[in-house]
Write a protein that holds these residues in place. Sequence first.
Motif, PDB file in Angstrom:
ATOM      1  N   LEU A 130       0.834  -1.204   0.000  1.00  0.00           N
ATOM      2  CA  LEU A 130       0.000   0.000   0.000  1.00  0.00           C
ATOM      3  C   LEU A 130       0.870   1.255   0.000  1.00  0.00           C
ATOM      4  O   LEU A 130       0.561   2.234  -0.677  1.00  0.00           O
ATOM      5  N   PHE A 131       1.974   1.191   0.756  1.00  0.00           N
ATOM      6  CA  PHE A 131       2.857   2.348   0.819  1.00  0.00           C
ATOM      7  C   PHE A 131       3.464   2.633  -0.557  1.00  0.00           C
ATOM      8  O   PHE A 131       3.531   3.786  -0.995  1.00  0.00           O
ATOM      9  N   ILE A 132       3.876   1.569  -1.220  1.00  0.00           N
ATOM     10  CA  ILE A 132       4.448   1.750  -2.553  1.00  0.00           C
ATOM     11  C   ILE A 132       3.391   2.281  -3.517  1.00  0.00           C
ATOM     12  O   ILE A 132       3.646   3.183  -4.320  1.00  0.00           O
ATOM     13  N   LEU A 133       2.174   1.750  -3.397  1.00  0.00           N
ATOM     14  CA  LEU A 133       1.068   2.244  -4.226  1.00  0.00           C
ATOM     15  C   LEU A 133       0.844   3.732  -3.983  1.00  0.00           C
ATOM     16  O   LEU A 133       0.629   4.518  -4.914  1.00  0.00           O
ATOM     17  N   MET A 134       0.932   4.103  -2.702  1.00  0.00           N
ATOM     18  CA  MET A 134       0.722   5.506  -2.330  1.00  0.00           C
ATOM     19  C   MET A 134       1.801   6.390  -2.972  1.00  0.00           C
ATOM     20  O   MET A 134       1.498   7.443  -3.536  1.00  0.00           O
TER      21      MET A 134
ATOM     22  N   PHE B 255       3.457   5.665  -5.574  1.00  0.00           N
ATOM     23  CA  PHE B 255       3.281   5.551  -7.018  1.00  0.00           C
ATOM     24  C   PHE B 255       2.319   6.618  -7.542  1.00  0.00           C
ATOM     25  O   PHE B 255       2.505   7.137  -8.643  1.00  0.00           O
TER      26      PHE B 255
END
Lengths: 317, 293
Positions: free
Chosen positions: A130-134, A136
């Motif tokens: 989720l953090f990486i998605l955020m 991104f």
Amino acid sequence: MRQTATDMLWKVGAKGRRVLLGRQGNDGLLFRAVVYALLISIGFVYLYPMLYMLSQSMKSLSDLLNPGVIWIPTSIDLKNFIMSWQVLHYPTALLESLYVSLPPAIAQAISTALVGYGFARFEFPGKRALFILMLFTFIIPVQVVFIPLFVMFNNYSLLGTPLPFLLPSLFASGLKSSLFILIYAQFFRSIPDSLEEAAQIDGAGYLKTFVRIVFPISVPAIVVVLLFSFVWQWNETYMSSLYFGNTLTTLPLQLQAFANSFALLYPATQSVSGANNLNEAIQMAGTLLTILPLLILYFVAQRWFVEVVDRAGITGE
Amino acid sequence: MKARMFMQRHRKAIAGYMFILPWLLGFMAFTAYPMLYSLYMSFCKVYVTTTGIVTQWIGWSNYGYAFFTDPQFLQTVAGFLESSILEIPVIIVFSLFVALLINQPIRLKGFFRAVFFLPVVISSGEVINQLFSQGAGTIPLVQQYGIVSFVQANLNPALSTPIVAVIQQLVLVLWYSGVQILIFLAGLQKVNSQTYEAASIDGASPWQSFWKITLPEVKPFILVNLIYTIVNLFTNSLNTVVILIKQDMFDVTTGYGYASALSWLYFVVIFVILMLMVLLFGRNEEYGMRRAR
């Protein structure tokens, strides 16, 4: 005798050399002088457009045409400011700018703080993804999502209100939200968690701990996010020109329409004096008036700003 | 005991989800859904009618049009890429340089920092437009000493055109360095000062310590800055491609569908470039994007 004289001369020379060049290569006078010279000249290049704007905006028409007058006007002419004040419809535009920028900025500063805290202090399945998605979402150009958002806000007849900016901000998805979440997350990680643990032992829930303990000591981070968010919201013209249509206006939007509004307000005359013609000085005065609130805000807030950078680093890690 | 601890951990995970819930909802409503919708629109001809939006599936035609018929899109993207190839290194090197200067033990540190950060606050598209159309963007010195004509005379046009473009809007390029300077500064402040002392005792010159100590320490921040710079250059409202997409959105012959296709193509371009940067500069054991623990 001679021996000692050269010896002494050598010693003095060495000392002088040390003062001039320094012991470690970066503490000598010469080095310092070069550093200051560079900083001042680069600083001048940086401020050049601002200084130019300031000087131009105060020039009367004769100063503007006089090649002898470069930086300092012969007399301070405030007529440009009065004219551009009217052209920009300053009081209205200022109030409406605040109306559409401040609520989203506050909403964003709060919502991204919650999310940043969630990422900084809690462990839960899928957090990394989720953090990486955020992060991104930071690289998605606004054009990709803009048309559907425009259609959506139009369907709910929210165009012409500040809601198209306020709603995403409430849900930590406003302008550059991922950057703010990151700043908060880094900041919260830099705070020792013993305080929060103590509060939790005393029976406070997580949200209460956050509101009562963490939020008050995070003032520098909040100020920085608030400042950035407000400034970027204020300066936004790409989406706001379409979201607001003719119902609302902001100072940058007024500046965009400056030439047209000027022509409406001061119809061009054939007079030789050219008093009613739009000139550079009036335009610079208008530009200065547009950014004036931001400049004031920046000089008030920049001391917190330095503190946050020192404490957490804007990127951390 | 064990059960209680499990509950405790469970409780904490749920609390974590609750904290990030606003973003999750916002992401779905304001990012994920619009992205899917615009992807769908990019394969459609979109008509705006009084009752709402009418879409008609036309497959890859929009993309085909962008590549084979539209005289502007590819040319604009290429032109923009050409100028940014030069601007990006200038911004990175310049911001590292300024960060190194400010990081020296100098007086008025706060003042200089405030000066170099000022453009971030005021540099909106419209203000920049005004300033630079009035000639505040180039420094007269650059013109006076004939640097531009020197470059034009000594390099072939393919090379000199972008260089001249950068020189002519030097202030603008430098103005885009504010955040990058801060990021480098944060990186430099994390370098242990004892390392420098040890190096200088061992007889290393400042020049050597820069290459051997400072640069390796700062390397992860170079990637961060590259990413920031690229995103910033590619999405700011003065960008020619961004302006083109907005024009096409309200053009009757192209419309929402074609504009969506263009923005997706543009997104792919940005994404590919960023991935290249990550591959080139982030290969070390400590890859640049901050570890997300």
